[in-house]
Enzyme design. Sequence first.
Site, PDB file in Angstrom:
ATOM      1  N   GLU A 285       0.827  -1.211   0.000  1.00  0.00           N
ATOM      2  CA  GLU A 285       0.000   0.000   0.000  1.00  0.00           C
ATOM      3  C   GLU A 285       0.859   1.258   0.000  1.00  0.00           C
ATOM      4  O   GLU A 285       2.050   1.223   0.307  1.00  0.00           O
ATOM      5  CB  GLU A 285      -0.920   0.009   1.222  1.00  0.00           C
ATOM      6  CG  GLU A 285      -1.974  -1.068   1.159  1.00  0.00           C
ATOM      7  CD  GLU A 285      -2.917  -1.045   2.341  1.00  0.00           C
ATOM      8  OE1 GLU A 285      -3.928  -1.773   2.274  1.00  0.00           O
ATOM      9  OE2 GLU A 285      -2.687  -0.320   3.332  1.00  0.00           O
TER      10      GLU A 285
ATOM     11  N   CYS B 238      -8.780  -7.526  -8.687  1.00  0.00           N
ATOM     12  CA  CYS B 238      -9.418  -6.302  -9.173  1.00  0.00           C
ATOM     13  C   CYS B 238      -9.326  -6.264 -10.702  1.00  0.00           C
ATOM     14  O   CYS B 238      -8.620  -7.065 -11.321  1.00  0.00           O
ATOM     15  CB  CYS B 238      -8.760  -5.068  -8.556  1.00  0.00           C
ATOM     16  SG  CYS B 238      -7.098  -4.703  -9.188  1.00  0.00           S
TER      17      CYS B 238
ATOM     18  N   CYS C 188      -1.076  -4.246  -6.088  1.00  0.00           N
ATOM     19  CA  CYS C 188      -1.784  -5.458  -5.663  1.00  0.00           C
ATOM     20  C   CYS C 188      -0.828  -6.648  -5.681  1.00  0.00           C
ATOM     21  O   CYS C 188       0.156  -6.671  -6.420  1.00  0.00           O
ATOM     22  CB  CYS C 188      -2.952  -5.736  -6.599  1.00  0.00           C
ATOM     23  SG  CYS C 188      -4.221  -4.456  -6.589  1.00  0.00           S
TER      24      CYS C 188
ATOM     25  N   GLU D 145      -1.253  -9.596  -6.914  1.00  0.00           N
ATOM     26  CA  GLU D 145      -1.208 -10.287  -8.198  1.00  0.00           C
ATOM     27  C   GLU D 145      -0.215  -9.623  -9.150  1.00  0.00           C
ATOM     28  O   GLU D 145       0.588 -10.290  -9.805  1.00  0.00           O
ATOM     29  CB  GLU D 145      -2.600 -10.306  -8.855  1.00  0.00           C
ATOM     30  CG  GLU D 145      -3.663 -10.979  -8.017  1.00  0.00           C
ATOM     31  CD  GLU D 145      -4.418 -10.019  -7.098  1.00  0.00           C
ATOM     32  OE1 GLU D 145      -3.782  -9.215  -6.373  1.00  0.00           O
ATOM     33  OE2 GLU D 145      -5.658 -10.080  -7.103  1.00  0.00           O
TER      34      GLU D 145
ATOM     35  N   CYS E 163      -5.757  -5.931 -12.139  1.00  0.00           N
ATOM     36  CA  CYS E 163      -5.007  -7.190 -12.048  1.00  0.00           C
ATOM     37  C   CYS E 163      -5.490  -8.189 -13.090  1.00  0.00           C
ATOM     38  O   CYS E 163      -4.684  -8.902 -13.697  1.00  0.00           O
ATOM     39  CB  CYS E 163      -5.113  -7.781 -10.643  1.00  0.00           C
ATOM     40  SG  CYS E 163      -4.146  -6.858  -9.435  1.00  0.00           S
TER      41      CYS E 163
END
Length: 128
Positions: A47, A89, A56, A58, A92
């Site tokens: 983050e 998401c 992310c 992934e 991704c």
Amino acid sequence: MNKLVTKKMLAVARRAAVRAYAPYSDFRVGAAVLDERGRIHPGCNVENSSYSLTICAERAAISRAVCSGAKAVKAVLVYTDTDSLTPPCGACLQVIAEFGGNPEVILANRGATRHARLSDFLPERFRL
């Protein structure tokens, strides 16, 4: 997918989730990417206080795979330590599509696992 490979991917993703940097959401995600040579690459979410700069799990795992010489993604496993399964998401999903055509996408949490294909989540991906 071979149950042993899925089990190995799950272990890799769980270890990665523990290493996630999630001071804002406390939502730790781990991922494992299986490349065309059978290698498993870990990734975790990272983050940032500027939320759009968050990476992310992934995409982190795919980036690591590419850095290691991978050319294709055969499977992606996403693990969260939650009661519900968490799909990738949209960003991704598109990155997975870039490297894998229609790879297996495995969702896992504390007690459940779901096997699907990328096309189940992203039926109309962007292509040039």
